[in-house]
Write an enzyme that holds these catalytic residues in place. Structure first.
Site, mmCIF file in Angstrom:
data_model
loop_
_atom_site.group_PDB
_atom_site.id
_atom_site.type_symbol
_atom_site.label_atom_id
_atom_site.label_comp_id
_atom_site.label_asym_id
_atom_site.label_seq_id
_atom_site.Cartn_x
_atom_site.Cartn_y
_atom_site.Cartn_z
ATOM 1 N N ASN A 128 -12.437 -1.909 1.151
ATOM 2 C CA ASN A 128 -11.522 -2.141 2.263
ATOM 3 C C ASN A 128 -12.146 -1.612 3.557
ATOM 4 O O ASN A 128 -12.482 -0.432 3.634
ATOM 5 C CB ASN A 128 -10.192 -1.419 2.024
ATOM 6 C CG ASN A 128 -9.296 -1.469 3.246
ATOM 7 O OD1 ASN A 128 -8.720 -2.498 3.566
ATOM 8 N ND2 ASN A 128 -9.177 -0.346 3.947
ATOM 9 N N GLU A 129 -12.327 -2.497 4.533
ATOM 10 C CA GLU A 129 -12.837 -2.114 5.853
ATOM 11 C C GLU A 129 -14.140 -1.314 5.767
ATOM 12 O O GLU A 129 -14.366 -0.379 6.530
ATOM 13 C CB GLU A 129 -11.776 -1.323 6.629
ATOM 14 C CG GLU A 129 -10.528 -2.144 6.941
ATOM 15 C CD GLU A 129 -9.495 -1.359 7.726
ATOM 16 O OE1 GLU A 129 -9.610 -0.128 7.808
ATOM 17 O OE2 GLU A 129 -8.549 -1.976 8.250
ATOM 18 N N GLU A 182 0.854 -1.184 0.000
ATOM 19 C CA GLU A 182 0.000 0.000 0.000
ATOM 20 C C GLU A 182 0.888 1.232 0.000
ATOM 21 O O GLU A 182 1.950 1.243 0.633
ATOM 22 C CB GLU A 182 -0.911 0.015 1.227
ATOM 23 C CG GLU A 182 -1.840 1.225 1.275
ATOM 24 C CD GLU A 182 -2.829 1.187 2.430
ATOM 25 O OE1 GLU A 182 -3.849 1.896 2.368
ATOM 26 O OE2 GLU A 182 -2.585 0.436 3.398
ATOM 27 N N CYS A 193 -6.620 1.638 2.960
ATOM 28 C CA CYS A 193 -7.305 2.932 2.956
ATOM 29 C C CYS A 193 -6.980 3.753 1.720
ATOM 30 O O CYS A 193 -7.749 4.634 1.335
ATOM 31 C CB CYS A 193 -6.945 3.699 4.218
ATOM 32 S SG CYS A 193 -7.523 2.906 5.735
#
Length: 655
Positions: A365-366, A59, A264
């Site tokens: 994501n999340e 990331e 994120c």
């Protein structure tokens, strides 16, 4: 001498008693922590570990890519750091000269529509006359990402675009951090650059400085515009633009997969700045960034995480998500389509005619629990399965404790916690469903005070957690540590697996811990049981694996999470007598004097795996486990001497 005989006798008696006492203490400590491990080497009850169980997650955080793995030396090469409006932020570019000799500004005159900002230099001084330029000229310099690592004898390719109202004579130099030492220099001279013109030059360094900078200077009066200034070492990995030393650190992990580009990073703070894959393709001058063929170079299966219409602060209602879906289908076609398809042809034109082996995608994501996630997910799921039924789709929702309320091939699970909590979570998947979607543990790490900047304690807790995942490999498909990289000058998240600056790097204990699991991908998990483990401070697993020479090993991994030395009594069943060979067997240990010890630039190898031979091997053997340690015992075995015990049948050899 004779007069000291009584004293010598007393002294000798004292040492004999002390020696006996100490020996007694040592035996008592060793016997106090004796734990039995039973391993069934018969492959009838064994499980095959997925080829993809242990991988990596890349990331763009902590300057992992720009200023890290991606070898570009210029920071803010397009002067776009301030966004698309002017005046723009040109940091870390700085001015050489003062306001009487030079004015530096930005305008929107670039030839590149998607990167409109360009830098303008109004040079007020000249090579002669009343207002002469200072020695060395005036201009701008770029220190890169906290210093450019320039090495003697190596070559560097500079690419830049320039425009001017008149002739130009620009000196291009690589200098030391204060500009006084010149490591390489050349000149760009042109009589007509009224239109944007691309210049390429090669610089060979005659000195070394890890804190170098790039300078663009002139002593000719006039106006010059610069844009898209790039400086790359010519010796990147396979010419793909990766920094060799950092790429080598990844390659040594032999990852089964790579999850990218986030995290994120995929979501964005707002949807307007969420990750969009189409902005990352095409000529580099016309896009924000590019990290090359990372998954393919590593031989790892790509796992693409895409935005599902949800960011940190806003989201698209499911009733309006339809326009987002073609974007993702186009992305899959770009990766998998043949060279005759619309987006496959774009990939082919970029130099990769063969499709990428994309088999996994993660929807967001999340984001599970956010208002529109499940509704949006179902729309993406249906569209992808209709077009690519073989692709495995990963949900953000946790299915470890109960069934999901929507279809998925895998579910995402993240854990960031204290060392004790992460170690205890090794049993998390013991009771997880074996018939439903499998787990993708895409982010795990010890954080907080236990982690330091990468402690032994953190690595041991994580190793225990991974052994738990390995023992549950029929319920867990993939796992990856996070974050992977940190530039020590931009520690946005802590801790991390690999720490670096412009010229050096080291692996934290968590990085080295992962080396103990490299051979697990595709290996055979054996049944193993620990007995007399009252404090639950030990966890162990056993596998069989083959090396590149087709030699077969039985590997036992054990984490001693406690502070006592432990004697591990190993009993292995399912092997023919004398099939374990001392020659070629080895013991590898990761430990240190203090559980909070860390590696550093000064002592990069303080905590790394230590290998030793093993002499006394057999089906029944004892090994000593150091306090706070991760130990791997690799026993070389004759692969023809494994007994497979079938129900109601005689033992037979496995070949």
């Amino acid at each position: 001498m004779g007069t000291n005989t009584p004293f010598r006798s007393v002294l000798l008696f004292f040492f004999i008693v002390l020696s006996a006492f100490c020996k007694s203490c040592a035996i008592e400590v060793e016997a106090n922590q004796t734990i039995a491990l039973f391993v069934n080497a018969s492959e009838v009850s064994a499980k095959t570990i997925p080829e993809t169980l242990f991988g990596i997650f890349f990331e763009e955080i902590n300057h992992a890519g720009a200023g890290g793995l991606w070898a570009e030396l210029v920071s803010n090469r397009g002067f776009e750091a301030g966004g698309p409006n002017i005046p723009s932020n040109i940091d870390p570019w700085s001015v050489i000269g003062n306001e009487s000799s030079l004015i530096v500004s930005t305008d929107r005159s670039s030839r590149f529509e998607r990167n409109k900002i360009a830098l303008r230099m109004d040079v007020l001084c000249d090579h002669d006359g009343a207002n002469m330029c200072p020695a060395g000229g005036v201009g701008i310099y770029n220190p890169g990402f906290w210093g450019m690592n320039i090495e003697q004898g190596k070559t560097y390719k500079l690419v830049l675009y320039a425009r001017s109202l008149g002739p130009i004579d620009v000196s291009v130099s690589l200098t030391g951090s204060n500009g006084s030492q010149t490591l390489a220099t050349t000149n760009i001279v042109a009589s007509d650059v009224s239109n944007w013109t691309k210049f390429e030059v090669t610089l060979q360094a005659k000195g070394t400085d890890p804190n170098s900078r790039l300078q663009l200077t002139t002593i000719r009066k006039g106006v010059i515009w610069f844009d898209q200034v790039s400086l790359m070492p010519t010796d990147t990995y396979k010419g793909h633009g990766f920094r060799n030393d950092l790429f080598d650190m990844l390659k040594k992990l032999k990852p089964g997969f790579i999850r990218f580009p986030g995290g994120c990073f995929v979501e964005g703070e707002w949807l307007r700045n969420a990750f969009r894959w189409k902005e990352t393709i095409g000529p580099w001058e016309e896009r924000p960034g590019h990290f090359g063929d990372l998954a393919e170079d590593l031989g790892a299966a790509p796992v693409w995480v895409f935005n599902n219409g949800v960011s940190h602060n806003d989201q698209v209602d499911t009733s309006a998500i339809a326009p987002f879906i073609p974007e993702i289908l186009d992305g899959i076609e770009f990766a998998r389509g043949d060279a005759k398809t619309k987006w496959g042809s774009v990939r082919a034109a970029m130099g990769h005619p063969e499709p990428f082996d994309l088999k996994y995608v993660a929807v967001g994501n999340e984001d599970c629990g956010k208002k529109n996630y499940v509704g949006n997910y179902l729309k993406f799921y249906a569209a992808i399965k209709n077009a690519y039924p073989d692709i495995k789709i990963i949900s953000n929702c946790d299915g470890s404790s109960g069934p999901l309320d929507h279809p998925a091939d895998m579910y995402d699970y993240h854990i960031y916690s204290s060392a004790n909590s992460v170690f205890a979570t090794a049993q998390k998947f013991d009771k997880a469903s074996r018939s439903g979607p499998k787990a993708f543990v895409s982010e795990y790490a010890v954080t907080g005070n236990d982690a330091g900047k990468g402690s032994l304690l953190a690595a041991l807790a994580e190793a225990g957690f991974l052994i738990g995942l390995e023992k549950n490999c029929d319920a867990v498909e993939m796992a990856s540590y996070a974050p992977l990289f940190v530039n020590t000058n931009d520690r946005t998240w802590n801790p991390d697996a690999i720490v670096f600056d412009s010229s050096q790097m080291y692996g934290t204990p968590s990085y080295w811990m992962q080396h103990f699991f490299i051979e697990s991908n595709g290996a055979t998990l054996l049944s193993s049981t620990l007995q007399a483990n009252p404090s639950n401070s030990l966890i162990a697993s056993a596998i069989t694996w083959k090396d590149t020479e087709d030699k077969k090993y039985l590997r036992i991994k054990v984490v001693n999470f406690g502070s006592d030395t432990v004697k591990l009594q190993i009993s292995i069943d399912g092997l023919e007598p004398n099939s374990i060979q001392a020659s070629g067997s080895r013991k590898t240990e990761l430990t240190s004097a203090n559980v909070m010890d860390e590696n550093s630039f000064g002592v990069p190898d303080k905590i790394t795996p230590i290998k030793n031979g093993v002499d006394d091997v057999g089906e029944d053997m004892d090994i000593v486990l150091s306090p706070h340690s991760l130990t791997s015992l690799d026993l070389l075995i004759n692969s023809k001497n494994i007994r497979i015990v079938g129900s109601g049948s005689a033992d037979k050899a496995s070949y």
